[in-house]
Motif scaffolding. Structure first.
Motif, short mmCIF file in Angstrom:
data_model
loop_
_atom_site.label_atom_id
_atom_site.label_comp_id
_atom_site.label_asym_id
_atom_site.label_seq_id
_atom_site.Cartn_x
_atom_site.Cartn_y
_atom_site.Cartn_z
N GLU A 117 0.83 -1.25 -0.10
CA GLU A 117 0.24 -0.39 -0.03
C GLU A 117 0.99 1.23 -0.19
O GLU A 117 0.87 2.28 0.45
N THR A 119 2.38 4.70 -1.47
CA THR A 119 2.00 5.72 -2.10
C THR A 119 2.99 6.51 -2.70
O THR A 119 3.01 7.43 -3.19
N ARG A 132 3.66 4.93 3.68
CA ARG A 132 2.95 4.46 3.87
C ARG A 132 1.55 4.61 4.19
O ARG A 132 2.10 4.68 5.48
N ASP A 137 -5.65 5.96 7.12
CA ASP A 137 -4.38 7.16 5.91
C ASP A 137 -4.80 8.67 7.36
O ASP A 137 -4.32 9.46 6.44
N ARG A 155 0.00 1.64 -3.52
CA ARG A 155 -1.06 1.30 -3.78
C ARG A 155 -2.12 1.33 -5.22
O ARG A 155 -1.44 2.05 -6.32
N ALA A 158 -1.28 4.32 -7.42
CA ALA A 158 -0.46 5.83 -6.86
C ALA A 158 0.99 5.63 -7.40
O ALA A 158 1.02 6.87 -7.57
N THR A 256 -5.68 9.47 -5.82
CA THR A 256 -5.39 8.58 -6.08
C THR A 256 -5.89 7.91 -7.22
O THR A 256 -5.89 5.84 -7.69
#
Ligand SMILES: Cc1cc2nc3c(=O)[nH]c(=O)nc-3n(C[C@H](O)[C@H](O)[C@H](O)COP(=O)(O)OP(=O)(O)OC[C@H]3O[C@@H](n4cnc5c(N)ncnc54)[C@H](O)[C@@H]3O)c2cc1C
Length: 326
Positions: A117, A119, A132, A137, A155, A158, A256
């Protein structure tokens, strides 16, 4: 020299968009590390020109292996061999479940560190640091690798696909052995997720649903309203609901996801987080339905309705139908 190996998933003669993003990002990072980004593709017979086309996204070399595409275990075998033989320092994947599965398998096989995940990735002191989002979040965790091989799994969406490379990538065959357990699963069928081809970027009317819809079935309310508008209308979604599997990723709007500017953007049960706002703020008319009068979405809506969407959406659908029928 730290080289990065990126997995490129292909389906029906095209390379997946997330993989193109990962190759671009891998190329950017490899250049900063003083190395090269190479890609790996697996399939029954991978078209050589498709593999070479990854050069446009910055891959210098593409390893092509013969095997069943779309299954994790054969890819773990192929990538483990490529990494061991080629001395790659990092392996990268775009977003998606397959990447999670291969990355986890590779981590176990090679004793590698894995971050999922992701980003954003940056170079610090000649090494990669993966960023991450954590705790729903609300914070970003920064992870360095202590292992010999580091695995980065992005992700979904991303990493942006950028055509920064010049020319074609060199294509090289990779031979590897399937471990006995890798052939126990076979691919029965491959297909696109329902709604994966929705065109939210071209829609004039978007009915966007968020966590306030309560469950996947709640999207029926948004679909009914979009159908009542007819014509160029579609249903969109927030990251929270696509992550929960309530709606396809192709419908996601935001940082994203996709950026849209329809004539009408109706947000139902969406809080209005900044990452969502950046994808829809240029819509001509923004209407929001939220039961919380203090929801941030009302700060940038042209019309705000405070109330329960379960009551309001069906009434709106009836009203639109009545107007259209008139
Ligand atoms: C790096 C990063 C990238 C991100 N990218 C994106 C992105 O591209 N797109 C995106 O959308 N998000 C993105 N996010 C996530 C974003 O921060 C939010 O978590 C997300 O947008 C929240 O989705 P939501 O509005 O559906 O859910 P929530 O924030 O949970 O909001 C649900 C809303 O529904 C309302 N509600 C509940 N029940 C009802 C009801 N019965 N009637 C009316 N209203 C109701 C609630 O009052 C609430 O305001 C990203 C986050 C990070 C860190």
């Amino acid at each position: 020299m730290a080289n990065i190996l990126v997995y490129a998933l292909h389906y029906e003669g095209a390379i997946n968009k997330n993989s193109l993003g990962a190759v671009s990002e891998g190329a950017r990072l490899a250049a900063e590390l003083g190395g090269e980004a190479h890609a790996i593709m697996l399939g029954e017979s991978v078209p050589r020109e498709l593999a070479a086309s990854l050069g446009a996204y910055g891959a210098k070399k593409v390893l092509v292996a013969e095997g069943p595409e779309g299954l994790a275990q054969p890819l773990v075998d192929a990538m483990a061999k490529a990494i061991t033989d080629g001395g790659y320092k990092y392996a990268m994947f775009g977003g998606g479940l397959l990447g999670f599965e291969i990355g986890a398998g590779l981590a176990a096989r090679l004793g590698a560190g894995v971050v999922m995940e992701v980003t954003n990735v940056r170079v610090e002191g000649g090494e990669l640091v993966s960023e991450r989002p954590i705790l729903g979040d609300s914070a970003i965790s920064q992870v360095k690798y202590r292992s010999q091989v580091g695995i980065v799994i992005g992700r979904l969406n991303a990493f942006e696909a950028r055509q920064t490379g010049d020319g074609e990538a060199a294509v090289e065959e990779l031979s590897f052995e399937l471990s006995p357990h890798a052939s126990r699963a076979t691919m029965v069928t491959r297909g696109e997720q329902r709604g994966a081809d929705v065109d939210i970027e071209g829609a004039d009317v978007l009915i966007a649903g968020g966590r306030g819809l309560g469950k996947a079935e709640g999207f029926k309310l948004a679909e009914d309203l979009a159908a009542a508008f007819g014509g160029n209308s579609a249903v969109a979604a927030t990251r929270a609901v696509v992550d929960a599997g309530w709606y396809p990723y192709a419908a996601q709007i935001g940082q994203t996801g996709k950026t849209v500017s329809p004539k009408l953007y109706l947000a139902a049960g969406i809080s209005g987080a900044i990452q969502h706002k950046v994808g829809m703020q240029s819509s001509e008319n923004i209407v929001a339905i939220n039961k919380d009068a203090n929801a941030p979405i009302f700060e940038f809506s042209d019309l705000g309705i405070v109330g329960d969407l379960n009551k309001i959406l069906p009434k709106l659908t009836e009203a639109v139908k009545a107007k259209k029928g008139a």
